[in-house]
Design a protein around this motif. Structure first.
Motif, mmCIF file in Angstrom:
data_model
loop_
_atom_site.group_PDB
_atom_site.id
_atom_site.type_symbol
_atom_site.label_atom_id
_atom_site.label_comp_id
_atom_site.label_asym_id
_atom_site.label_seq_id
_atom_site.Cartn_x
_atom_site.Cartn_y
_atom_site.Cartn_z
ATOM 1 N N VAL A 165 -14.934 2.620 -1.561
ATOM 2 C CA VAL A 165 -14.046 1.514 -1.912
ATOM 3 C C VAL A 165 -12.897 1.479 -0.913
ATOM 4 O O VAL A 165 -12.554 2.493 -0.297
ATOM 5 C CB VAL A 165 -13.475 1.666 -3.341
ATOM 6 C CG1 VAL A 165 -14.578 1.691 -4.384
ATOM 7 C CG2 VAL A 165 -12.584 2.886 -3.459
ATOM 8 N N ASP A 166 -12.312 0.301 -0.768
ATOM 9 C CA ASP A 166 -11.079 0.156 0.009
ATOM 10 C C ASP A 166 -9.944 -0.114 -0.968
ATOM 11 O O ASP A 166 -10.161 -0.597 -2.085
ATOM 12 C CB ASP A 166 -11.212 -0.986 1.004
ATOM 13 C CG ASP A 166 -12.258 -0.699 2.077
ATOM 14 O OD1 ASP A 166 -12.390 0.485 2.462
ATOM 15 O OD2 ASP A 166 -12.946 -1.638 2.498
ATOM 16 N N GLU A 167 -8.722 0.175 -0.529
ATOM 17 C CA GLU A 167 -7.594 0.066 -1.453
ATOM 18 C C GLU A 167 -6.358 -0.465 -0.744
ATOM 19 O O GLU A 167 -6.086 -0.126 0.413
ATOM 20 C CB GLU A 167 -7.290 1.426 -2.077
ATOM 21 C CG GLU A 167 -6.257 1.375 -3.191
ATOM 22 C CD GLU A 167 -6.197 2.681 -3.981
ATOM 23 O OE1 GLU A 167 -6.185 2.623 -5.219
ATOM 24 O OE2 GLU A 167 -6.159 3.756 -3.348
ATOM 25 N N ILE A 168 -5.616 -1.312 -1.450
ATOM 26 C CA ILE A 168 -4.324 -1.815 -0.996
ATOM 27 C C ILE A 168 -3.272 -1.372 -2.005
ATOM 28 O O ILE A 168 -3.463 -1.539 -3.220
ATOM 29 C CB ILE A 168 -4.313 -3.358 -0.912
ATOM 30 C CG1 ILE A 168 -5.368 -3.869 0.062
ATOM 31 C CG2 ILE A 168 -2.926 -3.864 -0.522
ATOM 32 C CD1 ILE A 168 -5.504 -5.376 0.047
ATOM 33 N N LEU A 169 -2.162 -0.827 -1.525
ATOM 34 C CA LEU A 169 -1.047 -0.468 -2.395
ATOM 35 C C LEU A 169 0.043 -1.529 -2.264
ATOM 36 O O LEU A 169 0.468 -1.850 -1.147
ATOM 37 C CB LEU A 169 -0.486 0.896 -2.018
ATOM 38 C CG LEU A 169 -1.468 2.072 -2.029
ATOM 39 C CD1 LEU A 169 -0.733 3.377 -1.704
ATOM 40 C CD2 LEU A 169 -2.172 2.189 -3.359
ATOM 41 N N ILE A 170 0.472 -2.070 -3.410
ATOM 42 C CA ILE A 170 1.565 -3.039 -3.422
ATOM 43 C C ILE A 170 2.648 -2.529 -4.366
ATOM 44 O O ILE A 170 2.413 -1.636 -5.180
ATOM 45 C CB ILE A 170 1.085 -4.432 -3.880
ATOM 46 C CG1 ILE A 170 0.562 -4.378 -5.329
ATOM 47 C CG2 ILE A 170 0.019 -4.977 -2.937
ATOM 48 C CD1 ILE A 170 0.262 -5.744 -5.926
ATOM 49 N N GLY A 171 3.842 -3.090 -4.277
ATOM 50 C CA GLY A 171 4.907 -2.708 -5.188
ATOM 51 C C GLY A 171 4.684 -3.291 -6.576
ATOM 52 O O GLY A 171 3.984 -4.297 -6.734
ATOM 53 N N SER A 172 5.273 -2.674 -7.579
ATOM 54 C CA SER A 172 5.146 -3.219 -8.932
ATOM 55 C C SER A 172 5.849 -4.570 -9.050
ATOM 56 O O SER A 172 5.540 -5.366 -9.934
ATOM 57 C CB SER A 172 5.715 -2.237 -9.960
ATOM 58 O OG SER A 172 7.076 -1.949 -9.680
ATOM 59 N N HIS A 173 6.796 -4.824 -8.149
ATOM 60 C CA HIS A 173 7.406 -6.153 -8.006
ATOM 61 C C HIS A 173 7.104 -6.629 -6.579
ATOM 62 O O HIS A 173 7.971 -6.622 -5.709
ATOM 63 C CB HIS A 173 8.918 -6.099 -8.249
ATOM 64 C CG HIS A 173 9.288 -5.806 -9.661
ATOM 65 N ND1 HIS A 173 9.215 -4.544 -10.206
ATOM 66 C CD2 HIS A 173 9.712 -6.627 -10.660
ATOM 67 C CE1 HIS A 173 9.587 -4.593 -11.469
ATOM 68 N NE2 HIS A 173 9.892 -5.845 -11.773
ATOM 69 N N PRO A 174 5.840 -7.026 -6.329
ATOM 70 C CA PRO A 174 5.424 -7.288 -4.945
ATOM 71 C C PRO A 174 6.143 -8.473 -4.317
ATOM 72 O O PRO A 174 6.438 -9.471 -4.980
ATOM 73 C CB PRO A 174 3.925 -7.574 -5.094
ATOM 74 C CG PRO A 174 3.760 -8.048 -6.496
ATOM 75 C CD PRO A 174 4.761 -7.280 -7.299
ATOM 76 N N LYS A 175 6.412 -8.324 -3.040
ATOM 77 C CA LYS A 175 7.005 -9.412 -2.267
ATOM 78 C C LYS A 175 5.933 -10.458 -1.980
ATOM 79 O O LYS A 175 4.730 -10.186 -2.047
ATOM 80 C CB LYS A 175 7.567 -8.871 -0.956
ATOM 81 C CG LYS A 175 8.630 -7.800 -1.130
ATOM 82 C CD LYS A 175 9.027 -7.206 0.219
ATOM 83 C CE LYS A 175 10.033 -6.073 0.058
ATOM 84 N NZ LYS A 175 10.386 -5.454 1.354
ATOM 85 N N SER A 176 6.373 -11.660 -1.644
ATOM 86 C CA SER A 176 5.418 -12.732 -1.357
ATOM 87 C C SER A 176 4.509 -12.359 -0.196
ATOM 88 O O SER A 176 3.325 -12.717 -0.175
ATOM 89 C CB SER A 176 6.160 -14.038 -1.055
ATOM 90 O OG SER A 176 7.074 -13.869 0.014
ATOM 91 N N SER A 177 5.042 -11.601 0.765
ATOM 92 C CA SER A 177 4.212 -11.178 1.904
ATOM 93 C C SER A 177 3.111 -10.218 1.463
ATOM 94 O O SER A 177 1.987 -10.275 1.977
ATOM 95 C CB SER A 177 5.094 -10.511 2.971
ATOM 96 O OG SER A 177 5.792 -9.399 2.430
ATOM 97 N N GLU A 178 3.420 -9.337 0.508
ATOM 98 C CA GLU A 178 2.406 -8.420 -0.013
ATOM 99 C C GLU A 178 1.323 -9.192 -0.750
ATOM 100 O O GLU A 178 0.126 -8.896 -0.622
ATOM 101 C CB GLU A 178 3.042 -7.415 -0.980
ATOM 102 C CG GLU A 178 3.916 -6.369 -0.339
ATOM 103 C CD GLU A 178 4.451 -5.389 -1.364
ATOM 104 O OE1 GLU A 178 3.914 -4.267 -1.440
ATOM 105 O OE2 GLU A 178 5.388 -5.746 -2.103
ATOM 106 N N ILE A 179 1.756 -10.189 -1.523
ATOM 107 C CA ILE A 179 0.791 -10.991 -2.287
ATOM 108 C C ILE A 179 -0.131 -11.744 -1.346
ATOM 109 O O ILE A 179 -1.361 -11.743 -1.510
ATOM 110 C CB ILE A 179 1.534 -11.970 -3.224
ATOM 111 C CG1 ILE A 179 2.353 -11.185 -4.265
ATOM 112 C CG2 ILE A 179 0.557 -12.907 -3.916
ATOM 113 C CD1 ILE A 179 3.290 -12.049 -5.073
ATOM 114 N N SER A 180 0.445 -12.375 -0.338
ATOM 115 C CA SER A 180 -0.360 -13.151 0.616
ATOM 116 C C SER A 180 -1.348 -12.263 1.363
ATOM 117 O O SER A 180 -2.517 -12.631 1.560
ATOM 118 C CB SER A 180 0.561 -13.852 1.617
ATOM 119 O OG SER A 180 1.415 -14.766 0.957
#
Length: 541
Positions: free
Chosen positions: A421-436
């Protein structure tokens, strides 16, 4: 037991206080409180913990510091609830599950075993008082402070698991504390930040909030902690239970017949400190019927509270007889649970519990707790031949109730033994750049799992937007796993595969992976109602 007549008034008053400090060795703050103000107890937070051996030495050194000044040993306390509220989260110490995991697992023997495991280890570390278990009935989905700290929404289930935990701790020589009396579960305000009100009538409170405390009293809980919450049914004044004679004396002492110790929640919480103030709060709490005053952090507030109680006795507002009544209960419990303090430094072996024994209990609980709320999308088990992406929402600004970064163990890591599997870590309050970036990356995958983390009452907006977009793009083939707040699905109702795990500890994440690949079945019973679609499934107890 020490005779009250041999104690000065200042020594008596000092015994009524439990205070915190800010280092991993006895610093000037705690030395001054013990030596000059005759402090009766200390409380540990994560700031005091470096390792198991360091903490055992600290406990011993504090008792040795106090011993020449007083024959009365110290209460050494901690909030080691398990799960998200675990002040000791270090290698060599068993990482006890939180209450909602235990409620979902639905096995009273496992709840008692977990508490016994934790209690045995606390005892080895010189900790004789645990401010646990939480026996609040969590029936408010947006409760910002209790949530997964509760066993669930069913009063009988909470009462039964609370009693099991109390037995587990106290059978190992550690005093347990049922909290937060008379109930903090049906609130939408964090009393660290302000005042909350529970407006229900006496009949409803008797049936729900009070039931677990009655059970705790029945099984002999050593302490009960107060809630900084207003209860109009029991108190005509708009004051929190901590300061209410109607709640602490008339209800708890007289009506419920409780004879143990009553300890306040920390008076530095804004519900007290920003209303009546800490010094006045200490006096009012004793007038109301409290025995122990908790002031966790700031020395000037701790000293001011102690001096305020002294002034209240001098003026006649508090009588020495009132102080003595609390002191008799304190001395009796200390004699029962603590006894004599050795001059010899402790020798401990890490891990505190043999790894095989600890892992067996913790993994069994974790695997019984994973709850499949819905798989209407028929997305389980995962296909090991499909390109799979895991998106993991992680906490990046840690508090006393969040998992520290050095213990992060992600679902991608847990799935690695089964397939790629591949994985992406984002913040619990993700920034718009993380979401995109996550949305763009997800286009490459036919199988996507999003792991949500909500520390407040509601799923953060960024996680919600990400999931809504991915769910639409995948045509409802998205899998969502919550690793804290089970109510996340209320913000993303179109998700067709949703699992609850209630915490993100490594054994829990391993259990999630096993359920996702079909190695084990999700046995957990939903301990709270998520919506009319997903009511609570109370396990038989």
């Amino acid at each position: 037991m020490v005779q009250l007549s041999k104690l000065t008034l200042d020594e008596k008053i000092g015994q009524l206080f439990i205070c915190g400090f800010h280092s991993q060795t006895p610093d000037e703050q705690i030395k001054t409180l013990i030596e000059q103000y005759h402090l009766g107890g200390v409380i540990y937070f994560r700031r005091n913990v470096g390792s198991a051996s360091q903490l055992a030495d600290l406990s011993h050194n504090l008792q040795v510091l106090s011993k020449p000044l007083s024959e009365i040993p110290l209460f050494i306390a901690i909030d080691q609830e398990g799960g998200m509220v675990s002040r000791i989260d270090h290698d060599g110490v068993s990482r006890i599950p939180g209450n909602m995991s235990l409620g979902a697992a639905g096995d009273l023997k496992l709840t008692e075993a977990a508490a016994a495991l934790g209690g045995e280890e606390l005892f080895k570390l010189g900790i004789n008082l645990n401010f646990a278990p939480v026996v609040d009935v969590n029936n408010n989905p947006v409760n910002p402070v209790i949530g997964v700290r509760s066993f669930g929404e069913d009063p009988k289930l909470v009462a039964a698991h609370g009693a099991a935990a109390i037995k587990g701790y106290q059978n190992q020589g550690v005093s347990a504390t049922a909290k937060h009396f008379p109930g903090h579960g049906d609130t939408a305000v964090d009393t660290h930040l302000g005042l909350a009100v529970v407006p229900h009538d006496k009949e409803r409170l008797e049936q729900v909030e009070l039931l677990p405390f009655r059970k705790a009293i029945e099984v002999g809980v050593d302490m009960i902690m107060t809630a900084h919450v207003i209860f109009p049914a029991f108190e005509s004044e708009e004051i929190p239970a901590t300061l209410s004679y109607g709640v602490l004396t008339k209800l708890l002492r007289e009506e419920l017949g409780y004879e143990g110790l009553i300890v306040t929640d920390c008076l530095e919480m804004h519900a007290i400190s920003k209303s009546v103030g800490i010094p006045e709060g200490a006096v009012k709490a004793l007038e109301a019927g409290a025995d122990l005053i908790l002031v966790s952090h700031t020395m000037k507030d701790q000293v001011a509270a102690i001096k305020a109680v002294r002034a209240a006795v001098n003026s006649g507002r508090l009588t020495e007889e009132r102080i003595d009544a609390s002191l008799e209960r304190i001395l009796s419990l200390k004699e029962k649970r603590i006894g004599q303090i050795s001059d010899k430094a402790p020798e401990i072996t890490v891990p505190l519990t043999p790894a095989e024994e600890s892992e067996r209990i913790l993994r069994q609980i974790a695997e019984k707790s994973i709850t499949l709320v819905t798989d209407a999308g028929n997305n389980l088990p995962l296909r090991t031949d499909a390109r799979t992406l895991v998106i993991w929402a992680e906490v990046r600004h840690f508090t006393e109730v969040d998992e520290p970064a050095h213990f992060r163990y992600t679902l991608g890591e847990a799935l690695a033994p089964y397939f790629q599997v591949d994985e992406i870590l984002i913040g619990s309050h993700p920034k718009s750049s993380e979401i995109s970036a996550a949305i763009e990356r997800s286009a490459e995958y036919s199988q996507i799992v999003v792991v949500t983390y909500t520390s407040e009452g509601r799923l953060p907006e960024g996680q919600k937007l990400l999931i809504e977009d991915l769910n639409q793009r995948t045509g409802g083939k998205l899998i969502v796993v919550s690793v804290r707040n089970p109510y996340d699905i209320n913000e993303i109702p179109d998700v067709t595969t949703y699992l609850c795990a209630y915490e993100n500890r490594p054994v829990t994440v391993d259990a999630i992976a096993k359920v996702l690949v079909g190695q084990i079945q999700a046995e957990g019973k939903l301990p709270v109602t998520l919506s009319s679609r997903f009511p609570a499934e109370v396990a038989s107890i």
